[in-house]
Enzyme design. Structure first.
Site, PDB file in Angstrom:
ATOM      1  N   CYS A 119      -2.346  -4.842   5.810  1.00  0.00           N
ATOM      2  CA  CYS A 119      -2.375  -5.644   4.596  1.00  0.00           C
ATOM      3  C   CYS A 119      -1.520  -6.885   4.830  1.00  0.00           C
ATOM      4  O   CYS A 119      -0.750  -6.951   5.791  1.00  0.00           O
ATOM      5  CB  CYS A 119      -1.851  -4.845   3.404  1.00  0.00           C
ATOM      6  N   CYS A 121       0.321  -8.299   2.103  1.00  0.00           N
ATOM      7  CA  CYS A 121       1.194  -8.521   0.944  1.00  0.00           C
ATOM      8  C   CYS A 121       2.673  -8.582   1.289  1.00  0.00           C
ATOM      9  O   CYS A 121       3.435  -9.306   0.637  1.00  0.00           O
ATOM     10  CB  CYS A 121       0.937  -7.470  -0.127  1.00  0.00           C
ATOM     11  N   CYS A 129      -2.379  -9.413  -1.410  1.00  0.00           N
ATOM     12  CA  CYS A 129      -2.953  -8.717  -0.267  1.00  0.00           C
ATOM     13  C   CYS A 129      -3.942  -9.555   0.534  1.00  0.00           C
ATOM     14  O   CYS A 129      -4.446  -9.099   1.557  1.00  0.00           O
ATOM     15  CB  CYS A 129      -3.632  -7.439  -0.742  1.00  0.00           C
ATOM     16  N   LYS A 194      -8.850   2.371  -4.101  1.00  0.00           N
ATOM     17  CA  LYS A 194      -7.463   2.050  -4.427  1.00  0.00           C
ATOM     18  C   LYS A 194      -7.424   1.383  -5.797  1.00  0.00           C
ATOM     19  O   LYS A 194      -7.972   0.300  -5.991  1.00  0.00           O
ATOM     20  CB  LYS A 194      -6.856   1.130  -3.364  1.00  0.00           C
ATOM     21  N   ARG A 216      -2.897  -7.516  -9.364  1.00  0.00           N
ATOM     22  CA  ARG A 216      -3.876  -7.224  -8.314  1.00  0.00           C
ATOM     23  C   ARG A 216      -5.189  -6.688  -8.876  1.00  0.00           C
ATOM     24  O   ARG A 216      -5.981  -6.089  -8.149  1.00  0.00           O
ATOM     25  CB  ARG A 216      -3.267  -6.245  -7.319  1.00  0.00           C
ATOM     26  N   GLU A 232     -17.569   2.015  -3.625  1.00  0.00           N
ATOM     27  CA  GLU A 232     -16.593   1.521  -2.650  1.00  0.00           C
ATOM     28  C   GLU A 232     -16.535   2.443  -1.430  1.00  0.00           C
ATOM     29  O   GLU A 232     -16.514   1.978  -0.284  1.00  0.00           O
ATOM     30  CB  GLU A 232     -15.202   1.424  -3.295  1.00  0.00           C
ATOM     31  N   LYS A 247      -6.393   6.540  -3.656  1.00  0.00           N
ATOM     32  CA  LYS A 247      -5.009   6.217  -4.001  1.00  0.00           C
ATOM     33  C   LYS A 247      -4.970   5.614  -5.397  1.00  0.00           C
ATOM     34  O   LYS A 247      -5.744   4.694  -5.683  1.00  0.00           O
ATOM     35  CB  LYS A 247      -4.459   5.213  -2.976  1.00  0.00           C
ATOM     36  N   SER A 273       4.303   6.420  -4.699  1.00  0.00           N
ATOM     37  CA  SER A 273       5.745   6.326  -4.917  1.00  0.00           C
ATOM     38  C   SER A 273       6.211   6.844  -6.272  1.00  0.00           C
ATOM     39  O   SER A 273       7.177   7.612  -6.352  1.00  0.00           O
ATOM     40  CB  SER A 273       6.205   4.883  -4.720  1.00  0.00           C
ATOM     41  N   TYR A 312       5.405  11.338   0.497  1.00  0.00           N
ATOM     42  CA  TYR A 312       6.839  11.181   0.763  1.00  0.00           C
ATOM     43  C   TYR A 312       7.556  12.527   0.696  1.00  0.00           C
ATOM     44  O   TYR A 312       8.713  12.632   1.110  1.00  0.00           O
ATOM     45  CB  TYR A 312       7.457  10.207  -0.244  1.00  0.00           C
TER      46      TYR A 312
END
Length: 328
Positions: A119, A121, A129, A194, A216, A232, A247, A273, A312
């Protein structure tokens, strides 16, 4: 004669429950996202993501060995450059931070699967992006730089490139560029689906990638749409993606299932996150059983149809699974 079924018979003991369990989480299901920062020594904790860090290459070198020894199959790299410019040149620089981290990872843990976020960004002042022209994020002009970024990662030794920009046609541009340069074996994990999600907030602090104007929503998907997600995913499969990603994960389990039902390609989901940070914040206050909740969440991703999960929680979950003998 019984007039009802005794479903509880198979829940009576832990061994019976294990025997009939439909969805099982293993260590081999995890990819661990990591943030590597240029000109940083050691590591710095990310305030909005307790237990996650910005890594300098020195600390990254040590940590990647630990990850490999735990048996986690792979990592996903995000780079934080020391300088940004309008052409996002750090994204595809030969000695860029991600490119250097790839080389370190492959030197220290050759068998570890190294995936890279592709990406622009993090590398331009606008935090978008794609290339910015006035107030517009332009599509076709961005493809060349996105493909160049993927190629630079492949040259450095990446096993998998993962375009997250959501520009139309980027999978085709990357596949063509890689093949022409002799990297036909470099796989593409497309962020095929996404969404323009509020669940990315802590990540934007972690990646230093908050948009400096607008949002975005002109390139990431509307959270209300599922049929669009299937279009997509089908487009990216046709363009040459080897794997597809949904995502975020937790609020989009229905989307993961819909994509899984449509394709025979491997499907991943990204436990993002804020999904992580909400659990951590509640656990730090003693409001929840962190281990039980994390494992339930991870199980839900597998139940929805994900073949593997970018999370994570990977380090913690791996240690818990190893401790109870569930890591295969």
């Amino acid at each position: 004669m019984n007039t009802f079924r005794r479903n509880r018979r198979l829940r009576r003991t832990e061994k019976l429950r294990q025997l009939t369990r439909e969805s099982v989480v293993h260590v081999e299901d995890f990819i661990y996202p990591m943030f590597v920062q240029e000109n940083l020594h050691g590591k710095e904790e990310i305030a909005a993501m307790p237990g996650q860090y910005h890594y300098g290459l020195d600390e990254f070198r040590r940590t990647v060995v630990d990850i490999a020894e735990l048996g986690i199959p792979g990592i996903l790299l995000f780079g934080l450059p020391s300088e940004k410019d309008e052409q996002s040149s750090g994204a595809y620089a030969e000695r860029g931070i991600v490119q250097e981290a790839i080389r370190v990872a492959k030197a220290e843990a050759p068998d570890l699967v190294v995936m890279t976020d592709v990406c622009l960004c993090q590398y331009n002042p606008a935090g978008h992006c794609g290339l910015v022209r006035g107030s517009e994020i332009v599509n076709d002009e961005s493809l060349k730089l996105i493909a160049a970024t993927a190629l630079s990662h492949a040259v450095a030794g990446a096993d998998v490139v993962a375009p997250s920009d959501m520009m139309d046609g980027r999978v085709s541009a990357i596949r063509e560029t890689l093949d022409e340069a002799g990297f036909a074996n470099t796989a593409i994990l497309s962020y095929a689906v996404k969404y323009a999600s509020a669940f990315y907030g802590p990540f934007r602090e972690a990646a230093h990638s908050t948009p400096q104007f607008g949002d975005r929503k002109t390139y990431q998907m509307d959270p209300a749409n599922v049929r669009e997600a299937l279009r997509e995913a089908a487009d990216d499969e046709q363009e040459g993606a080897d794997m597809l990603m949904v995502k975020p994960a937790l609020s989009y389990l229905d989307v993961t299932r819909a994509v899984r039902n449509q394709t025979t390609l491997p499907v991943a989901t990204y436990n993002v996150s804020a999904e992580y940070s909400m659990v951590k914040a509640a656990a730090m206050r003693g409001w929840i059983d962190e281990r039980a909740m994390v494992m339930e969440i991870l199980t839900s991703f597998k139940r929805a149809g994900a073949d593997f999960v970018l999370t994570y929680h990977a380090l913690d979950a791996t240690r818990w699974l190893r401790a109870e003998g569930g890591g295969r």
